[in-house]
Design an enzyme around this catalytic site. Structure first.
Site, PDB file in Angstrom:
ATOM      1  N   LYS A   1      84.833  70.259 -58.739  1.00 33.62           N
ATOM      2  CA  LYS A   1      83.771  69.716 -59.575  1.00 33.62           C
ATOM      3  C   LYS A   1      83.890  70.143 -61.034  1.00 33.62           C
ATOM      4  CE  LYS A   1      80.944  67.370 -58.007  1.00 33.62           C
ATOM      5  NZ  LYS A   1      80.807  65.971 -57.498  1.00 33.62           N
TER       6      LYS A   1
ATOM      7  N   SER B   1      84.181  71.717 -46.602  1.00 29.16           N
ATOM      8  CA  SER B   1      84.621  70.334 -46.812  1.00 29.16           C
ATOM      9  C   SER B   1      86.146  70.228 -46.833  1.00 29.16           C
ATOM     10  CB  SER B   1      84.007  69.732 -48.078  1.00 29.16           C
ATOM     11  OG  SER B   1      84.431  70.445 -49.212  1.00 29.16           O
TER      12      SER B   1
HETATM   13  C1  LIG Z   1      82.603  71.590 -51.728  1.00 29.92           C
HETATM   14  C2  LIG Z   1      82.519  70.135 -52.051  1.00 29.92           C
HETATM   15  N1  LIG Z   1      83.165  69.267 -51.276  1.00 29.92           N
HETATM   16  C3  LIG Z   1      83.097  67.938 -51.490  1.00 29.92           C
HETATM   17  C4  LIG Z   1      82.333  67.411 -52.520  1.00 29.92           C
HETATM   18  C5  LIG Z   1      82.254  65.910 -52.698  1.00 29.92           C
HETATM   19  O1  LIG Z   1      82.939  65.473 -53.847  1.00 29.92           O
HETATM   20  P1  LIG Z   1      82.492  64.150 -54.595  1.00 29.92           P
HETATM   21  O2  LIG Z   1      81.161  64.423 -55.205  1.00 29.92           O
HETATM   22  O3  LIG Z   1      83.545  63.900 -55.614  1.00 29.92           O
HETATM   23  O4  LIG Z   1      82.411  63.074 -53.568  1.00 29.92           O
HETATM   24  C6  LIG Z   1      81.641  68.290 -53.351  1.00 29.92           C
HETATM   25  C7  LIG Z   1      80.777  67.764 -54.418  1.00 29.92           C
HETATM   26  O5  LIG Z   1      79.986  68.455 -55.006  1.00 29.92           O
HETATM   27  C8  LIG Z   1      81.719  69.677 -53.128  1.00 29.92           C
HETATM   28  O6  LIG Z   1      81.067  70.550 -53.888  1.00 29.92           O
END
Ligand SMILES: Cc1ncc(COP(=O)(O)O)c(C=O)c1O
Length: 320
Positions: A47, A281
């Site tokens: 991010k 994630s």
């Molecule tokens: C740890 C993590 N994984 C995945 C995402 C998802 O990414 P995106 O907002 O680009 O879809 C985020 C978004 O804040 C995140 O902080």
């Protein structure tokens, strides 16, 4: 060797791409699994890219005045990125976060100079599991503070600087690092900024690349499946929002679902077999990539380790 950089902002992006041969062997799949180590960014998540993208886009468009306060709803990572970017550029920054997110994130944002406002979870929500209902409460609080302080709302779900950062950065980096040898890209959806930017960049270069969206089991709203369980531990996304702005004009070739337990198990396997210490994630992304390789052997799949496992030391992810 890189020359001297004028500030930490120059460290954002250009993350390494690593081949996971040990994990592929362990799960007995056939193919190539490559991951972008997004925790190598200065705020230890992808991010940072979106934060820099949104602020620089707003500066260009004249939407952000010198010294104006910036406010954002965050699960912690966007806020950390904004704390870094705003700190260097001289904008006071207010991060509004649910109490359901891990406390390490609030501590880090505060250390980087942000004012952190924590919002109670909705009734029935579980600590460590931030739902769409929780996020609505955080959004209300963020809107209120934005009005009160005549601030600029970074608005990661709507401002194009978010997906553009991946369109100009992450996507072309993947293309260059793989020398175009990529069959699939998979990504866990939060705002959808990464998915949208990378998918557009890759498909422009090679339309046959298949891009799959990843969501939590029971909360796969974009896939159009029934919502049966919005509580999951995969922090940073999976909010069960069916209409993500950034995805409105992006082709999605397929959908994959990952359970919270599968995401955790894969985050632990990544640490054990590959020395890669990522978050929930990242585990979800790799679990989805393995699903895909099981169905489509012999292919090359690229995904991301979105943030650092260090952000989850207070959760059950790394319990010993
Ligand atoms: C740890 C993590 N994984 C995945 C995402 C998802 O990414 P995106 O907002 O680009 O879809 C985020 C978004 O804040 C995140 O902080």
């Amino acid at each position: 060797m890189q020359s001297i950089l004028p500030s930490i902002l120059g460290v954002i992006g250009n993350t390494p791409l690593v081949q996971l041969d040990r994990l592929v062997k362990h799960f007995e799949v056939d193919g190539s699994l490559l991951v972008k180590l997004e925790y190598m960014n200065p705020g230890f998540s992808k991010k940072d890219r979106a934060a820099l993208g949104v602020i620089e886009e707003a500066e260009k468009a004249g939407l952000l005045k010198p010294g104006q306060t910036v406010v954002e709803l965050t699960s912690g990572n966007m806020g950390t990125g904004l704390a870094i970017v705003c700190g260097i550029k001289g904008y006071p920054f207010v991060a509004v976060m649910s109490k359901g997110n891990s406390i390490e994130r609030a501590q880090m944002m505060a250390a980087l100079g942000a004012e952190v406002i924590l919002v109670d979870q909705a009734i029935g929500s579980i600590p460590g599991q931030v739902s769409g209902a929780d996020l609505e409460r955080v959004d209300e609080a963020a809107q209120h503070i934005t009005q009160l302080r005549h601030a600029f709302r970074a608005d990661q779900f709507h401002r194009r600087g978010n997906w553009l950062s991946h369109y100009h950065g992450t996507g072309p980096e993947i293309w260059a690092q793989t020398e175009g040898k990529i069959d699939y890209f998979v990504d866990f959806l939060g705002s959808g900024g990464t998915f949208a930017g990378v998918t557009k960049a890759l498909k422009e270069r090679k339309p046959s690349i298949q891009c799959y969206a990843v969501e939590p089991e029971g909360a796969a709203a974009v896939a159009g499946l029934p919502i049966t369980d919005i509580n999951h531990p995969i922090q940073g996304g999976g909010y069960a929002y069916a209409d993500l702005d950034f995805l409105s004009d992006v082709p999605i070739d397929g959908f994959l679902q990952v359970s919270g337990d599968a995401a955790k198990e894969m985050a632990r396997a990544l640490a054990k077999y590959e020395g890669i210490f990522g978050g929930f994630s990242g585990g979800a992304n790799v679990a989805a990539a393995i699903q895909l390789l099981k169905r489509n052997p012999g292919n090359t799949v690229v995904t991301g380790i979105c943030d650092s496992g260090l952000k989850y030391l207070s959760t059950d992810l790394w319990k010993i």
